[in-house]
Design a protein around this motif. Structure first.
Motif, PDB file in Angstrom:
ATOM      1  N   LEU A 172      -0.380  -3.365  31.899  1.00  0.00           N
ATOM      2  CA  LEU A 172      -0.378  -4.120  30.964  1.00  0.00           C
ATOM      3  C   LEU A 172      -1.594  -4.982  30.732  1.00  0.00           C
ATOM      4  O   LEU A 172      -2.063  -5.070  29.704  1.00  0.00           O
ATOM      5  N   THR A 173      -2.141  -5.496  31.866  1.00  0.00           N
ATOM      6  CA  THR A 173      -3.540  -6.155  31.798  1.00  0.00           C
ATOM      7  C   THR A 173      -4.492  -5.467  30.838  1.00  0.00           C
ATOM      8  O   THR A 173      -5.233  -6.026  30.145  1.00  0.00           O
ATOM      9  N   SER A 174      -4.491  -4.244  31.166  1.00  0.00           N
ATOM     10  CA  SER A 174      -5.616  -3.160  30.393  1.00  0.00           C
ATOM     11  C   SER A 174      -5.423  -3.088  28.934  1.00  0.00           C
ATOM     12  O   SER A 174      -6.291  -3.302  28.199  1.00  0.00           O
ATOM     13  N   LEU A 175      -3.986  -3.098  28.711  1.00  0.00           N
ATOM     14  CA  LEU A 175      -3.347  -3.079  27.256  1.00  0.00           C
ATOM     15  C   LEU A 175      -3.835  -4.312  26.494  1.00  0.00           C
ATOM     16  O   LEU A 175      -4.307  -4.297  25.672  1.00  0.00           O
ATOM     17  N   ILE A 176      -3.693  -5.477  27.208  1.00  0.00           N
ATOM     18  CA  ILE A 176      -3.980  -6.824  26.609  1.00  0.00           C
ATOM     19  C   ILE A 176      -5.415  -6.953  26.387  1.00  0.00           C
ATOM     20  O   ILE A 176      -5.749  -7.651  25.196  1.00  0.00           O
ATOM     21  N   GLN A 177      -6.379  -6.511  27.410  1.00  0.00           N
ATOM     22  CA  GLN A 177      -7.646  -6.679  27.084  1.00  0.00           C
ATOM     23  C   GLN A 177      -8.165  -5.738  26.058  1.00  0.00           C
ATOM     24  O   GLN A 177      -9.092  -6.276  25.153  1.00  0.00           O
ATOM     25  N   GLN A 178      -7.646  -4.400  25.990  1.00  0.00           N
ATOM     26  CA  GLN A 178      -8.063  -3.679  24.853  1.00  0.00           C
ATOM     27  C   GLN A 178      -7.698  -3.973  23.519  1.00  0.00           C
ATOM     28  O   GLN A 178      -8.426  -4.030  22.662  1.00  0.00           O
ATOM     29  N   THR A 179      -6.349  -4.583  23.218  1.00  0.00           N
ATOM     30  CA  THR A 179      -5.890  -5.221  22.269  1.00  0.00           C
ATOM     31  C   THR A 179      -6.894  -6.308  21.751  1.00  0.00           C
ATOM     32  O   THR A 179      -6.776  -6.437  20.525  1.00  0.00           O
ATOM     33  N   SER A 180      -7.164  -7.104  22.793  1.00  0.00           N
ATOM     34  CA  SER A 180      -7.892  -8.378  22.657  1.00  0.00           C
ATOM     35  C   SER A 180      -9.134  -7.946  21.744  1.00  0.00           C
ATOM     36  O   SER A 180      -9.738  -8.448  20.775  1.00  0.00           O
TER      37      SER A 180
END
Length: 219
Positions: A141-149
């Protein structure tokens, strides 16, 4: 009737294609093409992540401008939409699980995810503390947030360069165009904050370029 069963039963099965070679071949080709597209997009995004080593957003923005980036503007927009749909589901589940009702802010700063407490420098409240612990464990989830950011920022930059091209076609002087791009670059390379609650989410970078364009056109 069970709704899941109803949904599944509406999809074509093997029996739909028995004796119908044309439809079977068309369906198979469709699957192959979608698989190719997914693989190509996956390879491009792997390259995208590799080119962002050290969170070098400025460098990648320059590659987008020169056409050397692994993802072009349209692909970035499409990937952003895909990630947003996935993130919406993840954050909705997370808010329900932890009881998040008020706006909660997660800032992506220098490649790290920082939780902003509503109490400032004071100790986190119980819900925020649970959120911090959850994110430390859920690296996906952390990675998904960073990528989407990152994608949201690059999408904004793509909109800015597209508007700059329009200005150039209209004969706007170069100094004015560069001034606009300088301001746009600053707004999309600064820290990006995810704001979410049980009803939805958004990034602080979202819509910044549209706001700059509106302000520019009112001058």
């Amino acid at each position: 009737m069970d709704t899941t069963y109803s949904h599944l039963s509406s999809s074509p099965s093997l029996f739909n294609y028995l004796g119908d070679t044309a439809n079977a071949q068309s369906a198979l080709q469709d699957v192959v093409e979608k698989s190719k597209q997914a693989n190509a997009l996956g390879d491009a995004f792997s390259a995208f992540n590799g080119e962002l080593q050290g969170n070098q957003i400025d460098t990648y923005l320059e590659k987008i401008e020169s056409g050397e980036a692994s993802l072009n503007g349209n692909t970035i927009a499409n990937y952003l939409d895909f990630n947003r749909q996935k993130l919406a589901s993840e954050l909705s589940d997370l808010a329900a699980k932890l009881g998040v009702s008020d706006d909660t802010k997660l800032t992506v700063s220098k490649g790290e995810l920082v939780i902003e407490s509503s109490q400032g420098e004071q100790e986190f409240d119980k819900t925020t503390l649970r959120l911090q612990q959850y994110l430390e464990k859920d690296t996906n989830l952390t990675s998904l947030i960073q990528q989407t950011s990152r994608l949201s920022q690059f999408k904004e930059w793509g909109d800015a360069t597209s508007f700059a091209s329009t200005l150039q076609e209209k004969g706007t002087d170069e100094a004015t165009i560069q001034s606009f791009l300088k301001e746009a670059r600053t707004s999309v390379t600064s820290d990006n904050t995810l704001i979410f609650n049980k009803n939805g989410f958004g990034f602080s970078a979202d819509g910044k370029t549209d706001a700059l364009i509106d302000a520019f056109e009112k001058q």
